[in-house]
Enzyme design. Structure first.
Site, PDB file in Angstrom:
ATOM      1  N   ARG A 118       0.865  -1.084   0.293  1.00 40.31           N
ATOM      2  CA  ARG A 118      -0.027   0.270  -0.014  1.00 40.31           C
ATOM      3  C   ARG A 118       0.599   1.210   0.197  1.00 40.31           C
ATOM      4  NH1 ARG A 118      -0.616   1.988   5.785  1.00 40.31           N
ATOM      5  NH2 ARG A 118      -3.302   2.057   5.313  1.00 40.31           N
ATOM      6  N   TRP A 125      12.337   7.408   6.359  1.00 48.43           N
ATOM      7  CA  TRP A 125      13.635   6.743   6.294  1.00 48.43           C
ATOM      8  C   TRP A 125      13.939   5.300   6.030  1.00 48.43           C
ATOM      9  CZ3 TRP A 125      13.550   2.738  11.889  1.00 48.43           C
ATOM     10  CH2 TRP A 125      12.441   3.214  11.970  1.00 48.43           C
ATOM     11  N   ARG A 171       4.702  16.371   9.085  1.00 50.77           N
ATOM     12  CA  ARG A 171       5.745  15.920   9.805  1.00 50.77           C
ATOM     13  C   ARG A 171       7.033  15.217   9.165  1.00 50.77           C
ATOM     14  NH1 ARG A 171       1.289  12.115   9.980  1.00 50.77           N
ATOM     15  NH2 ARG A 171       1.152   9.984   8.522  1.00 50.77           N
ATOM     16  N   SER A 172       7.993  14.551   9.855  1.00 49.17           N
ATOM     17  CA  SER A 172       9.009  14.551   9.274  1.00 49.17           C
ATOM     18  C   SER A 172       8.882  12.907   9.640  1.00 49.17           C
ATOM     19  CB  SER A 172      10.181  14.794   9.838  1.00 49.17           C
ATOM     20  OG  SER A 172      11.335  14.560   9.029  1.00 49.17           O
ATOM     21  N   ARG A 242      -5.462  11.599  10.703  1.00 52.50           N
ATOM     22  CA  ARG A 242      -4.634  11.107   9.168  1.00 52.50           C
ATOM     23  C   ARG A 242      -5.755  11.600   8.540  1.00 52.50           C
ATOM     24  NH1 ARG A 242      -2.075   6.547  11.701  1.00 52.50           N
ATOM     25  NH2 ARG A 242      -3.909   6.293  13.354  1.00 52.50           N
ATOM     26  N   GLY A 275       7.735   6.924  12.727  1.00 58.24           N
ATOM     27  CA  GLY A 275       8.053   5.874  12.329  1.00 58.24           C
ATOM     28  C   GLY A 275       7.613   4.255  12.582  1.00 58.24           C
ATOM     29  N   ASP A 277       4.752   3.513  13.906  1.00 58.70           N
ATOM     30  CA  ASP A 277       3.573   3.874  14.559  1.00 58.70           C
ATOM     31  C   ASP A 277       2.062   1.997  14.211  1.00 58.70           C
ATOM     32  OD1 ASP A 277       3.848   3.884  12.059  1.00 58.70           O
ATOM     33  OD2 ASP A 277       2.511   4.776  11.167  1.00 58.70           O
ATOM     34  N   GLU A 460       7.337  -7.008   4.545  1.00 56.57           N
ATOM     35  CA  GLU A 460       7.587  -5.446   5.156  1.00 56.57           C
ATOM     36  C   GLU A 460       8.320  -5.688   6.850  1.00 56.57           C
ATOM     37  OE1 GLU A 460       4.796  -1.790   7.172  1.00 56.57           O
ATOM     38  OE2 GLU A 460       4.136  -3.373   6.542  1.00 56.57           O
TER      39      GLU A 460
END
Length: 507
Positions: A118, A125, A171-172, A242, A275, A277, A460
């Site tokens: 997805r 990162w 955000r980054s 979000r 990262g 999450d 992943e």
């Protein structure tokens, strides 16, 4: 920060209607859809027509938007794993193109590699670990292109977003750009100055608000502790649901009645910037997502990476003859190293940890983030040895677990992630803890190879206890997969070199 319109802003009530009724199983689908005509015209027609029921809404959406396509794995083949990974790079590469008007896509000037599944865009990162594999595969021009893409984002937006979608711009992500820059083979003075400028720009983003910040105060991503130490936290400049998880965020706010919705949503978003999450690491009770409090923690991984950024700026400035800048950033790095040593170490557990602003103490939760100070070269020999002993508690049959807590979130036990294996392995080897480093590497490779032989897939995330596909979180386990490919290819090359086979230089 450059303001951009997100799908939620462009399509307002239409966007909310699609997401809240669950028109698509994945909330990200509609956030990534491409409008076939001007957003204002689509919205006006929807408001005029007001199609009834889910089927009417579906027909309207399909008539006015092109839906995104997920990654599809190539057919199962018999190639060795390394050869298979190298054959995946062209399939995961996307050419630079002009986004459709009203699309959430951000423009990039050069080709790039997506993670897979997805995740159809460039991620921050993730890309460092992907680029390790690209460099190993001889895809140096693609590495240079991706560095330039991230530099373009720094020039245009002022930071590198979480990913190249408008809804990620607030955000980054963990700041790995200085490590990407180190992969460049452009040694010209012009190229070096450009990369130095980009690194300084990124540092300014993370430190925005630091000047004049009082002890005990925090603003955006900067925190000054009571003793004056200056450190950083994860944050998001928006406190709205979000776009890519709208339905989930709205539902969570309704369930967590004791939480102010904007605070809850910002903490969710800040965890997305990390990262991780999501993870028990951010949860007050270790289990309930509604208890998330990311912005009240000073993360050890973020500050180790910013120490590395400050060191990289100092070294490159020195190399280019700017001694004033070099001295300035060397002093910043030294001050951060002292602050990490003082505040981000849990003496009782013998490991590095996040600092809890509300408890005014380091957290007692052991996570794989404890390896980042070793990766950055921040640890003393004694603390590195104790850290290795603590990290061994996370070791399982397939590699390093993310935490010891099984919360049902994806960045928790029993899952293991390629980037965290690489950080731990590299950090442990840096301090001579080769036995544990080799154990992690060997177990990870064995698990990935076995799963590839059985399914033809790279994932992943993995369940490193059962040595199977990982689980938990907001979506299923995705295939592709950029950072798993890159890390595994590097570990295979190092293993081959140690065995005396041709595999290139050690990383």
């Amino acid at each position: 920060m450059t303001a951009v319109d997100t799908p939620a802003g462009l399509f307002g009530p239409l966007f909310a209607a699609v997401q809240e009724c669950g028109l698509f199983p994945d909330s990200k689908t509609f956030a990534d859809a491409r409008p076939r005509r001007a957003p204002a015209a689509i919205l006006a027609d929807w408001q005029a027509e007001q199609p009834e029921g889910g089927e009417g809404l579906r027909r309207f959406v399909l008539a006015n938007f092109d839906l995104p396509q997920d990654w599809a794995d190539p057919p199962l083949d018999q190639r060795p794993l390394a050869a298979h990974i190298e054959a995946l790079w062209p399939l995961l590469t996307r050419a630079a193109s002009e986004p459709a008007p009203g699309s959430s896509e951000l423009w990039l000037p050069h080709a790039y590699v997506v993670p897979g599944g997805r995740f159809r865009e460039l991620y921050y990162w993730d890309s460092y670990f992907t680029m390790l594999g690209l460099a190993r595969s001889g895809q140096q021009q693609l590495v240079e292109n991706m560095i330039a893409n991230f530099g373009s984002l720094l020039d245009r937006i002022g930071h590198i977003p979480n990913g190249t979608r408008s809804y990620y711009v607030s955000r980054s992500h963990p700041p790995f750009f200085h490590l990407m820059a180190a992969l460049s083979r452009d040694v010209s003075a012009e190229g070096r100055r450009q990369r130095l400028g980009w690194m300084v720009r990124e540092h300014e983003y993370w430190m925005d608000g630091a000047v004049g910040l009082a002890p005990g105060a925090a603003v955006r991503r900067v925190v000054r502790l009571a003793d004056g130490a200056l450190l950083n936290r994860y944050w998001d400049d928006s406190d709205r649901p979000r776009d890519e998880s709208w339905r989930e965020d709205v539902a969570l706010a309704a369930e967590a009645e004791a939480r102010e919705a904007g605070t809850l949503w910002r903490d969710l978003r800040a965890a997305a910037e990390s990262g991780w999450d999501f993870s028990s690491r951010w949860l007050a009770d270790g289990q309930s997502l509604g208890s998330i409090r990311t912005t009240r923690l000073v993360p050890v991984d973020l500050n180790a990476l910013l120490f590395g950024l400050e060191q990289a700026i100092a070294a490159e400035a020195e190399g280019l003859g700017d001694r004033a800048m070099a001295a300035d950033y060397a002093a910043r790095a030294e001050a951060r190293a002292r602050a990490i040593a003082d505040h981000l170490w849990h003496e009782g557990g013998g490991h590095y940890a996040d600092f809890d602003l509300d408890k005014d103490a380091s957290s007692d939760r052991l996570t794989a983030a404890a390896a980042f100070p070793l990766f950055a070269g921040l640890a003393s020999g004694e603390r590195a040895a104790r850290s290795a002993a603590a990290l061994r508690r996370l070791l399982r049959r397939g590699g390093l677990m993310t935490t010891l807590c099984d919360s049902g979130q994806q960045w928790d036990a029993p899952n293991g992630w390629a980037p965290l294996q690489w950080i731990a392995i590299t950090g442990l080897r840096r301090y001579g803890e080769t036995q544990l480093a080799d154990a992690i590497a060997d177990r990870w490779i064995a698990m990935v190879e076995a799963h590839y032989a059985a399914t033809g897939q790279l994932l992943e995330k993995y369940d490193v206890v059962a040595c199977s596909a990982g689980s938990g979180g907001e979506y299923g386990t995705e295939t592709g997969f950029g950072w798993t490919n890159g890390v595994t290819l590097e570990l295979l090359a190092i293993r081959d070199r140690k065995a005396g086979r041709s595999g290139g230089d050690d990383a």
